[in-house]
Design an enzyme around this catalytic site. Sequence first.
Site, PDB file in Angstrom:
ATOM      1  N   ASP A 194       0.764  -1.347   0.067  1.00  0.00           N
ATOM      2  CA  ASP A 194      -0.017   0.040   0.023  1.00  0.00           C
ATOM      3  C   ASP A 194       1.001   1.012   0.212  1.00  0.00           C
ATOM      4  OD1 ASP A 194      -2.721  -1.211   0.168  1.00  0.00           O
ATOM      5  OD2 ASP A 194      -2.081  -1.909   1.847  1.00  0.00           O
ATOM      6  N   ASP A 233     -10.253  -5.535  -0.960  1.00  0.00           N
ATOM      7  CA  ASP A 233      -9.088  -4.872  -0.346  1.00  0.00           C
ATOM      8  C   ASP A 233     -10.014  -4.087   0.752  1.00  0.00           C
ATOM      9  OD1 ASP A 233      -7.056  -4.205   0.871  1.00  0.00           O
ATOM     10  OD2 ASP A 233      -6.420  -2.835  -0.791  1.00  0.00           O
TER      11      ASP A 233
END
Length: 262
Positions: free
Chosen positions: A76, A216
């Site tokens: 991320d 996600d």
Amino acid sequence: MLDSPLSGSGSVARRQKSTLQTHVNSSAGNALDQLSACVETRGPVVLPALLLCDFGHLAREVERLEEAGAAALHLDVMDGRFVPQLTYGMVVVEAVRRAAKVPLEVHLMIEEPERSIADYAAAGADILTVHLEGLADPARTLEAISSLGPKAHLAISPGTPVERLVPYIDRCDGVLVMSVEPGYGGQRFNPVALEKLAALAELRRSRGGAFRIGVDGGISTETVGPVAAAGAELIVAGSAVIRSQNYARAITELEQLAREAA
Ligand code: DX5
Ligand code: ZN
């Protein structure tokens, strides 16, 4: 000290690209095919997100996750502007690339991602995931990613309807449905993702598309079954894996529940 694209001139970035691109095209390229084959034959896979891992021992964390059976890793990248938090950039992606054998999905939560996709491709991303909400010209960015080598995936935040993805669906290798607001790990799952996953699975069935379907945010033993039943194949799990006592047990349990439900 890492020899990173951030540390200097374009020539560093270019030199890095040529070395790393070889890696991407060879071993990680094959690993990506294996990931796809794994989804086809065994069903959904869990991609641990590194966000909450121990960055003081990054290579060890990568090794532990691979030993635990992670088929790919999710990174991320946040810039403190597109989302409030600032995480890490190319230096860390490149370090993970060197430590990892499995494919890397790099999830860009940054403004103007088109400006840095070449650098993240060079840093070793096998899948580059960009947010539809942050793109001035999605078709062009997807094309640019593909031409650089990585698979091009498009992410949508909880407030963005699936319909906005449709014009680009044939140009992307995958979609990532966010089931939390992008920005932080450990948030509660937003069920709006379930209808989006189902709509995307139906779209793929009806149009015969080849894109992979990912999800996600907020994945746990309670939510992994429903997302897999709705069509998710690449299931990102951060806290459910990293905050568990035993990575292998956590990944195996999540994948088992997903495969039973799919
Ligand atoms: C959120 C990130 C996620 C996050 C997932 O913006 O995109 O990948 O790391 O963490 P969990 O699984 O804890 O929600
Ligand atoms: Zn993510």
